[in-house]
Design a protein around this motif. Structure first.
Motif, PDB file in Angstrom:
ATOM      1  N   PRO A 143       0.809  -1.232   0.000  1.00 39.32           N
ATOM      2  CA  PRO A 143       0.000   0.000   0.000  1.00 39.32           C
ATOM      3  C   PRO A 143       0.838   1.275   0.000  1.00 39.32           C
ATOM      4  O   PRO A 143       0.876   2.038   0.981  1.00 39.32           O
ATOM      5  CB  PRO A 143      -0.831  -0.138   1.282  1.00 39.32           C
ATOM      6  N   TRP A 144       1.514   1.514  -1.107  1.00 37.55           N
ATOM      7  CA  TRP A 144       2.454   2.628  -1.194  1.00 37.55           C
ATOM      8  C   TRP A 144       1.780   3.988  -1.071  1.00 37.55           C
ATOM      9  O   TRP A 144       2.453   4.992  -0.775  1.00 37.55           O
ATOM     10  CB  TRP A 144       3.232   2.541  -2.505  1.00 37.55           C
ATOM     11  N   GLU A 145       0.471   4.049  -1.293  1.00 38.03           N
ATOM     12  CA  GLU A 145      -0.209   5.328  -1.134  1.00 38.03           C
ATOM     13  C   GLU A 145      -0.065   5.865   0.284  1.00 38.03           C
ATOM     14  O   GLU A 145      -0.075   7.089   0.498  1.00 38.03           O
ATOM     15  CB  GLU A 145      -1.693   5.186  -1.508  1.00 38.03           C
ATOM     16  N   LEU A 146       0.114   4.984   1.265  1.00 28.94           N
ATOM     17  CA  LEU A 146       0.330   5.427   2.640  1.00 28.94           C
ATOM     18  C   LEU A 146       1.698   6.096   2.795  1.00 28.94           C
ATOM     19  O   LEU A 146       1.834   7.117   3.464  1.00 28.94           O
ATOM     20  CB  LEU A 146       0.214   4.243   3.601  1.00 28.94           C
ATOM     21  N   VAL A 147       2.716   5.505   2.173  1.00 29.00           N
ATOM     22  CA  VAL A 147       4.055   6.105   2.209  1.00 29.00           C
ATOM     23  C   VAL A 147       4.041   7.457   1.509  1.00 29.00           C
ATOM     24  O   VAL A 147       4.610   8.440   1.999  1.00 29.00           O
ATOM     25  CB  VAL A 147       5.083   5.165   1.548  1.00 29.00           C
ATOM     26  N   ALA A 152       4.693  13.113   1.953  1.00 22.39           N
ATOM     27  CA  ALA A 152       4.227  14.445   1.546  1.00 22.39           C
ATOM     28  C   ALA A 152       3.927  15.304   2.772  1.00 22.39           C
ATOM     29  O   ALA A 152       4.224  16.510   2.792  1.00 22.39           O
ATOM     30  CB  ALA A 152       2.993  14.325   0.662  1.00 22.39           C
ATOM     31  N   GLN A 153       3.337  14.702   3.823  1.00 19.10           N
ATOM     32  CA  GLN A 153       3.061  15.449   5.047  1.00 19.10           C
ATOM     33  C   GLN A 153       4.348  15.880   5.730  1.00 19.10           C
ATOM     34  O   GLN A 153       4.462  17.019   6.210  1.00 19.10           O
ATOM     35  CB  GLN A 153       2.217  14.596   5.999  1.00 19.10           C
ATOM     36  N   THR A 222       6.369   6.973  -5.552  1.00 18.26           N
ATOM     37  CA  THR A 222       6.896   6.936  -4.186  1.00 18.26           C
ATOM     38  C   THR A 222       8.353   7.369  -4.162  1.00 18.26           C
ATOM     39  O   THR A 222       8.772   8.134  -3.278  1.00 18.26           O
ATOM     40  CB  THR A 222       6.756   5.519  -3.601  1.00 18.26           C
ATOM     41  N   ARG A 223       9.129   6.891  -5.134  1.00 16.11           N
ATOM     42  CA  ARG A 223      10.530   7.317  -5.205  1.00 16.11           C
ATOM     43  C   ARG A 223      10.621   8.835  -5.350  1.00 16.11           C
ATOM     44  O   ARG A 223      11.480   9.482  -4.752  1.00 16.11           O
ATOM     45  CB  ARG A 223      11.235   6.620  -6.371  1.00 16.11           C
ATOM     46  N   GLN A 224       9.737   9.387  -6.133  1.00 13.31           N
ATOM     47  CA  GLN A 224       9.782  10.827  -6.383  1.00 13.31           C
ATOM     48  C   GLN A 224       9.490  11.628  -5.122  1.00 13.31           C
ATOM     49  O   GLN A 224      10.223  12.580  -4.794  1.00 13.31           O
ATOM     50  CB  GLN A 224       8.776  11.195  -7.476  1.00 13.31           C
ATOM     51  N   VAL A 225       8.440  11.273  -4.378  1.00 13.73           N
ATOM     52  CA  VAL A 225       8.094  12.067  -3.195  1.00 13.73           C
ATOM     53  C   VAL A 225       9.118  11.874  -2.090  1.00 13.73           C
ATOM     54  O   VAL A 225       9.444  12.824  -1.357  1.00 13.73           O
ATOM     55  CB  VAL A 225       6.668  11.736  -2.713  1.00 13.73           C
ATOM     56  N   LEU A 226       9.680  10.669  -1.967  1.00 13.62           N
ATOM     57  CA  LEU A 226      10.732  10.450  -0.968  1.00 13.62           C
ATOM     58  C   LEU A 226      11.985  11.244  -1.320  1.00 13.62           C
ATOM     59  O   LEU A 226      12.647  11.801  -0.441  1.00 13.62           O
ATOM     60  CB  LEU A 226      11.048   8.967  -0.849  1.00 13.62           C
ATOM     61  N   ALA A 227      12.327  11.291  -2.612  1.00 11.31           N
ATOM     62  CA  ALA A 227      13.499  12.074  -3.029  1.00 11.31           C
ATOM     63  C   ALA A 227      13.295  13.557  -2.724  1.00 11.31           C
ATOM     64  O   ALA A 227      14.221  14.245  -2.277  1.00 11.31           O
ATOM     65  CB  ALA A 227      13.768  11.864  -4.518  1.00 11.31           C
ATOM     66  N   GLN A 228      12.088  14.060  -2.943  1.00  8.93           N
ATOM     67  CA  GLN A 228      11.803  15.466  -2.627  1.00  8.93           C
ATOM     68  C   GLN A 228      11.981  15.734  -1.139  1.00  8.93           C
ATOM     69  O   GLN A 228      12.545  16.760  -0.739  1.00  8.93           O
ATOM     70  CB  GLN A 228      10.372  15.811  -3.054  1.00  8.93           C
ATOM     71  N   LEU A 229      11.509  14.808  -0.318  1.00  9.92           N
ATOM     72  CA  LEU A 229      11.642  14.970   1.130  1.00  9.92           C
ATOM     73  C   LEU A 229      13.107  14.932   1.555  1.00  9.92           C
ATOM     74  O   LEU A 229      13.581  15.837   2.273  1.00  9.92           O
ATOM     75  CB  LEU A 229      10.857  13.869   1.840  1.00  9.92           C
ATOM     76  N   VAL A 230      13.822  13.911   1.122  1.00  8.20           N
ATOM     77  CA  VAL A 230      15.212  13.734   1.566  1.00  8.20           C
ATOM     78  C   VAL A 230      16.092  14.889   1.082  1.00  8.20           C
ATOM     79  O   VAL A 230      17.005  15.316   1.796  1.00  8.20           O
ATOM     80  CB  VAL A 230      15.751  12.378   1.080  1.00  8.20           C
ATOM     81  N   ARG A 250      20.225   7.326  -5.108  1.00 13.09           N
ATOM     82  CA  ARG A 250      19.694   5.961  -5.170  1.00 13.09           C
ATOM     83  C   ARG A 250      18.253   5.970  -5.663  1.00 13.09           C
ATOM     84  O   ARG A 250      17.863   5.185  -6.531  1.00 13.09           O
ATOM     85  CB  ARG A 250      19.778   5.321  -3.790  1.00 13.09           C
ATOM     86  N   LEU A 251      17.436   6.856  -5.124  1.00 18.22           N
ATOM     87  CA  LEU A 251      16.029   6.902  -5.501  1.00 18.22           C
ATOM     88  C   LEU A 251      15.838   7.329  -6.951  1.00 18.22           C
ATOM     89  O   LEU A 251      14.889   6.900  -7.617  1.00 18.22           O
ATOM     90  CB  LEU A 251      15.276   7.871  -4.575  1.00 18.22           C
ATOM     91  N   GLU A 252      16.743   8.158  -7.441  1.00 16.91           N
ATOM     92  CA  GLU A 252      16.617   8.667  -8.805  1.00 16.91           C
ATOM     93  C   GLU A 252      17.421   7.851  -9.814  1.00 16.91           C
ATOM     94  O   GLU A 252      17.480   8.204 -10.992  1.00 16.91           O
ATOM     95  CB  GLU A 252      17.038  10.134  -8.851  1.00 16.91           C
TER      96      GLU A 252
END
Length: 422
Positions: A143-147, A152-153, A222-230, A250-252
């Motif tokens: 359920p990646w929508e949770l991640v 994003a939050q 998911t990779r995209q939003v995590l990369a934005q956060l990190v 790594r994510l990109e």
């Protein structure tokens, strides 16, 4: 045909009724009374079972039937709730089990399972990951929508926004092979509480775990939003910049090999220096630190890390309690981890280690992660701490190690380890 086994850890016995349905009562026995057992490996499921759906009054659920008998079990989650399943999903699971664990999901199968109950998807992915080598797209069933929502939050809060509703990732992402979800939840908790130590712990752990993740197991969004956060985490803690950059790479999909600092160890004696010691050095940048490796003709390795110090860093250092930069020191025959104790001195945050040259004709070092704080070094292997204390080069560094030891209770293992070396 291969005998089916439970997908998950728990099963509950039920009994068939004449109309083809089954009866199950709250409190039915789970795992034959041993709730700590793992149903997947219970001897009773070694052979003779086939996959089936079980019709309860709540609908059809995932089950197993023993061949030629009336024995019937349903698979249940950690709350002892049966796992819902449709006819189409049941057919996919049964087909996979015929060739387990070399399972192949066709595009139509993936589309079917993507609509399945989240518990069924988690069980299927978890068991495939444990027993086989599933392709990356299998992990996309989680359920990646949770991640996506939690990342994003967190990104919004990093940028100064307000917190939103809580999102719980539970243990659904354990099969991915990195505990990144726990780090993301810890970061979220720290941001909500405005607790600097929790923010540091969560941000550093998230960078390390994403740096080492098999990124293709995460969907592109998911990779995209995590990369934005990190990418923005160094705005909270500039000392994790190097680890954050590697995690984003790594994510990109842009990871480039990085060479450690390396020097030959066999130096000729110096003839024209006042000390009579020849010294070779090499430098590299591991943001925000500059790192220097030196080797002397007297058989010593000298390691130094430093970065400029600003008054704004004071609150960051307080969140760490004390700061240690982890490095791996290697030679042809051995390698060992050390911690460089970083201290504020003369407008810099810096630290040094002095070590005996390892056997062989070369030595190399590499920074292995972001700086650790006091809370984290209690988890470091004792021998790594011992080596680090032995590498202290000045009385002031020894005094700082003494202070750090006293941060822990008298009989704490870390305190005893440090004091043994002082």
């Amino acid at each position: 045909m291969m005998s089916a086994r439970p997908l998950g850890v728990w099963v509950a016995t039920t009994r068939p009724l004449r109309d083809g349905s089954a009866a199950r009562r709250r409190g039915d026995i789970v795992n034959d009374g041993d709730e700590r057992a793992d149903a997947r490996w219970m001897p009773g499921f070694a052979s003779g079972w086939e996959r089936c759906g079980v019709l309860l009054d709540t609908g059809e659920v995932l089950g197993l039937r023993r061949d030629g008998t009336a024995e019937l079990v349903v698979e249940v989650d950690e709350c002892a709730a049966p796992v819902p399943v449709t006819r189409e999903e049941l057919a996919v699971v049964a087909r996979l089990e015929e060739n387990w664990p070399e399972a192949v999901l066709r595009p139509a199968d993936l589309a079917t399972m993507a609509r399945a109950d989240v518990t069924l998807r988690r069980l299927l992915v978890g068991r495939l990951a444990q027993e086989g080598t599933p392709p990356p797209e299998i992990y996309h069933l989680l359920p990646w929508e949770l991640v996506d929502r939690l990342a994003a939050q967190a990104l919004s809060m990093v940028r100064g926004g307000r917190e939103s509703s809580l999102v719980f990732l539970r243990d659904w992402f354990v099969p991915v092979g990195s505990r990144f979800s726990a780090a993301l939840e810890q970061l979220d908790e720290g941001l909500r509480a405005e607790e600097p130590e929790l923010i540091h712990l969560g941000a550093a752990a998230l960078c390390v775990r994403l740096r080492d993740i098999a990124a293709d197991r995460l969907p592109p969004a998911t990779r995209q939003v995590l990369a934005q956060l990190v990418r923005e985490l160094p705005n909270l803690d500039r000392f994790i910049a190097d680890a954050a950059g590697r995690a984003v790479a790594r994510l990109e999909g842009a990871v480039a090999p990085r060479s450690p600092l390396r020097l030959d160890t066999r130096l000729n004696p110096a003839a024209n220096t006042s000390e009579g010691v020849r010294r070779e050095t090499t430098d590299a940048v591991r943001e925000p630190f500059s790192v220097r490796l030196g080797v002397t003709s007297r058989g010593r390795v000298e390691i130094r890390a430093r970065t400029a110090w600003a008054a704004a860093d004071e609150s960051l250092l307080a969140a760490y309690g004390a700061m240690f930069l982890p490095v791996l020191v290697s030679g042809p025959a051995s390698s060992a981890r050390h911690l460089i104790l970083l201290r504020v001195e003369r407008g810099e945050l810096s630290g040094r280690l002095g070590l005996v040259v390892p056997s062989g004709d070369w030595v190399e070092i590499e920074v292995t992660g972001p700086p650790l704080g006091i809370a984290e070094i209690s988890l470091v292997p004792p021998e790594d701490v011992r080596r680090s204390v032995r590498g202290a080069t000045t009385n002031s560094v020894v005094a700082e190690w003494t202070r750090i030891a006293r941060e822990f209770p008298e009989n704490h293992p870390l305190r005893l380890t440090i004091e043994d070396e002082l």
